[in-house]
Design a protein around this motif. Structure first.
Motif, PDB file in Angstrom:
ATOM      1  N   LEU A 252     -44.210  -9.157 -24.942  1.00 16.01           N
ATOM      2  CA  LEU A 252     -44.536 -10.848 -26.121  1.00 16.01           C
ATOM      3  C   LEU A 252     -43.748 -11.698 -25.971  1.00 16.01           C
ATOM      4  N   CYS A 253     -42.751 -11.371 -26.364  1.00 10.74           N
ATOM      5  CA  CYS A 253     -41.819 -12.493 -26.393  1.00 10.74           C
ATOM      6  C   CYS A 253     -41.508 -13.838 -24.849  1.00 10.74           C
ATOM      7  N   VAL A 254     -41.412 -13.567 -23.853  1.00 11.53           N
ATOM      8  CA  VAL A 254     -41.535 -13.905 -22.826  1.00 11.53           C
ATOM      9  C   VAL A 254     -42.832 -14.834 -22.345  1.00 11.53           C
ATOM     10  N   LEU A 255     -43.899 -13.945 -22.893  1.00  9.61           N
ATOM     11  CA  LEU A 255     -45.074 -14.875 -23.280  1.00  9.61           C
ATOM     12  C   LEU A 255     -45.389 -16.115 -23.865  1.00  9.61           C
TER      13      LEU A 255
ATOM     14  N   ALA B   2     -37.658 -17.068 -30.043  1.00  7.54           N
ATOM     15  CA  ALA B   2     -39.051 -15.900 -30.227  1.00  7.54           C
ATOM     16  C   ALA B   2     -38.205 -14.609 -31.070  1.00  7.54           C
ATOM     17  N   ALA B   3     -38.593 -15.210 -32.588  1.00  8.21           N
ATOM     18  CA  ALA B   3     -37.274 -14.047 -33.122  1.00  8.21           C
ATOM     19  C   ALA B   3     -38.389 -12.205 -33.651  1.00  8.21           C
ATOM     20  N   CYS B   4     -37.775 -11.627 -32.938  1.00 12.21           N
ATOM     21  CA  CYS B   4     -38.537 -10.037 -32.852  1.00 12.21           C
ATOM     22  C   CYS B   4     -37.796  -9.066 -34.041  1.00 12.21           C
ATOM     23  N   GLY B   5     -36.631  -9.172 -34.360  1.00 11.82           N
ATOM     24  CA  GLY B   5     -36.350  -7.909 -34.684  1.00 11.82           C
ATOM     25  C   GLY B   5     -35.222  -8.978 -36.376  1.00 11.82           C
ATOM     26  N   LEU B   6     -34.455  -7.374 -36.646  1.00 14.89           N
ATOM     27  CA  LEU B   6     -33.243  -7.528 -37.195  1.00 14.89           C
ATOM     28  C   LEU B   6     -32.237  -6.656 -37.559  1.00 14.89           C
TER      29      LEU B   6
ATOM     30  N   THR C 147     -38.849 -24.739 -31.882  1.00 12.68           N
ATOM     31  CA  THR C 147     -39.810 -23.646 -32.241  1.00 12.68           C
ATOM     32  C   THR C 147     -39.583 -22.828 -32.868  1.00 12.68           C
ATOM     33  N   LEU C 148     -39.352 -21.796 -34.296  1.00  9.29           N
ATOM     34  CA  LEU C 148     -39.760 -20.741 -33.764  1.00  9.29           C
ATOM     35  C   LEU C 148     -40.775 -19.510 -34.320  1.00  9.29           C
ATOM     36  N   ALA C 149     -40.455 -18.586 -33.182  1.00  4.06           N
ATOM     37  CA  ALA C 149     -41.833 -18.123 -32.770  1.00  4.06           C
ATOM     38  C   ALA C 149     -42.112 -16.799 -33.061  1.00  4.06           C
ATOM     39  N   GLY C 150     -42.678 -16.285 -34.167  1.00  3.87           N
ATOM     40  CA  GLY C 150     -42.265 -15.071 -34.679  1.00  3.87           C
ATOM     41  C   GLY C 150     -42.880 -13.922 -33.926  1.00  3.87           C
ATOM     42  N   ILE C 151     -43.000 -12.999 -33.659  1.00  2.00           N
ATOM     43  CA  ILE C 151     -43.331 -11.836 -32.477  1.00  2.00           C
ATOM     44  C   ILE C 151     -44.220 -10.611 -32.766  1.00  2.00           C
TER      45      ILE C 151
END
Length: 325
Positions: free
Chosen positions: A134-137, A240-244, A263-267
């Motif tokens: 999803l991040c790659v997309l 692409a931000a997907c974790g914490l 751009t900060l893209a939430g995943i």
């Protein structure tokens, strides 16, 4: 009767144990499945070790992911014998999950398993690998091209990071992997990383605007790491931000956004709509090297899942842990 990893909490305390469960105890749903493999994601680790407020209903069967075969179905899209993969949708949090020999699910949540993958390979990917895709997309939707420059992957020896490094390198990107485990540099290079950096360079408070370096970033860490990654992203780039893994905070300023147009893209992987899930799994079947997938995969039996979950929480797990049910 069948076996499942059940989490309980009472006045006596918290427990995670393999338990015998009757089929009649399963929640309502239009598809009954046999689960062949599940996997340990970070969220599973939090739930199984009771380290975070993941579970919202007790008792709970752990496991946000599963792959296997449909046994019975009243859903129009599914019939007995179909192979499926499941990610998210609140399983292991608000509804019984898939570290269980049987599960009853909603057919609308399931994705047909691509022919390219076995059920074991599907769980070697799991939500972590599907999230990486999803991040790659997201990077591709933003227009990021391999010729644009280096792509940073944080938390690179984790599940999301390992798959992201493998995917991006296969697609031709120059990947720099950030990790706190210097000994894992050979592993990351085998996955396709062109360079490896110490996560300490990103994990402490930094200036709001720093030297431009990254064309794009895949971040599974959050906190200061994400703030520094944004501060180092080149003009017009995407993060692409997907974790914490470091923290849920984001101690940043608006400077990279208003001065460099990043751009900060939430995943989100848990509630992503079915078409996006299908696209991600289709691309994984095309773009993920099975040999690299095997490199990042460890398999354990269901009985060992609690111990490996504890290891995951203290950074003793590399790549992906597949749980044989």
């Amino acid at each position: 009767m069948f076996k499942a990893l059940q989490l309980t909490k009472s006045d006596a305390g918290f427990a995670a144990a393999i338990t015998d469960i009757e089929e009649s105890q399963l929640p309502a749903g239009d598809v009954l499945v046999k689960v062949e493999y599940s996997t340990l994601n970070y969220k599973d680790g939090l739930a199984i070790t009771n380290k975070g407020p993941v579970v919202r209903s007790w008792p709970m069967v752990a496991g946000i992911d599963g792959a296997g075969t449909v046994l019975e179905s009243s859903h129009a899209a599914w019939k007995a014998g179909d192979r499926f993969v499941h990610n998210g949708w609140g399983l292991g949090e608000t509804r019984w999950g898939l570290m269980s020999e049987r599960a009853r699910l909603q057919g609308d949540w399931l994705v047909r398993l691509p022919e390219a993958f076995s059920t074991r390979q599907a769980m070697a990917i799991g939500t972590a690998g599907y999230t990486a895709m999803l991040c790659v997309l997201a990077l591709e939707r933003h227009g990021t091209m391999p010729a644009d420059g280096e792509v940073l992957v944080t938390g690179a020896t984790g599940g999301v990071g390992s798959v992201a490094v493998a995917l991006l390198s296969k697609l031709g990107y120059t990947v720099v992997a950030a990790t706190g485990k210097a000994s894992e540099e050979p592993y990351l290079k085998r996955l396709g990383a062109a360079g490896v950096m110490d996560r300490a360079e990103l994990s402490a408070p930094g200036k709001p605007l720093q030297k431009e370096r990254w064309a794009a970033v895949v971040d599974a860490v959050g906190s200061h790491t994400l703030a520094n990654a944004c501060a180092q992203t080149r003009y017009g780039g995407v993060v692409a931000a997907c974790g914490l893994a470091q923290g849920a905070d984001f101690p940043a300023t608006v400077m990279p956004f208003i001065l460099r147009g990043i751009t900060l893209a939430g995943i989100d992987s848990v509630m992503a709509p079915l078409p996006r899930r299908q696209q991600a799994w289709s691309r994984l079947a095309r773009d993920l090297d099975p040999a690299k997938l095997e490199t990042i995969t460890e398999e354990v039996p269901l009985a060992e899942a609690p111990a490996r979950a504890a290891d995951l929480m203290v950074g003793k797990v590399r790549g992906r842990v597949v749980v044989k049910i």
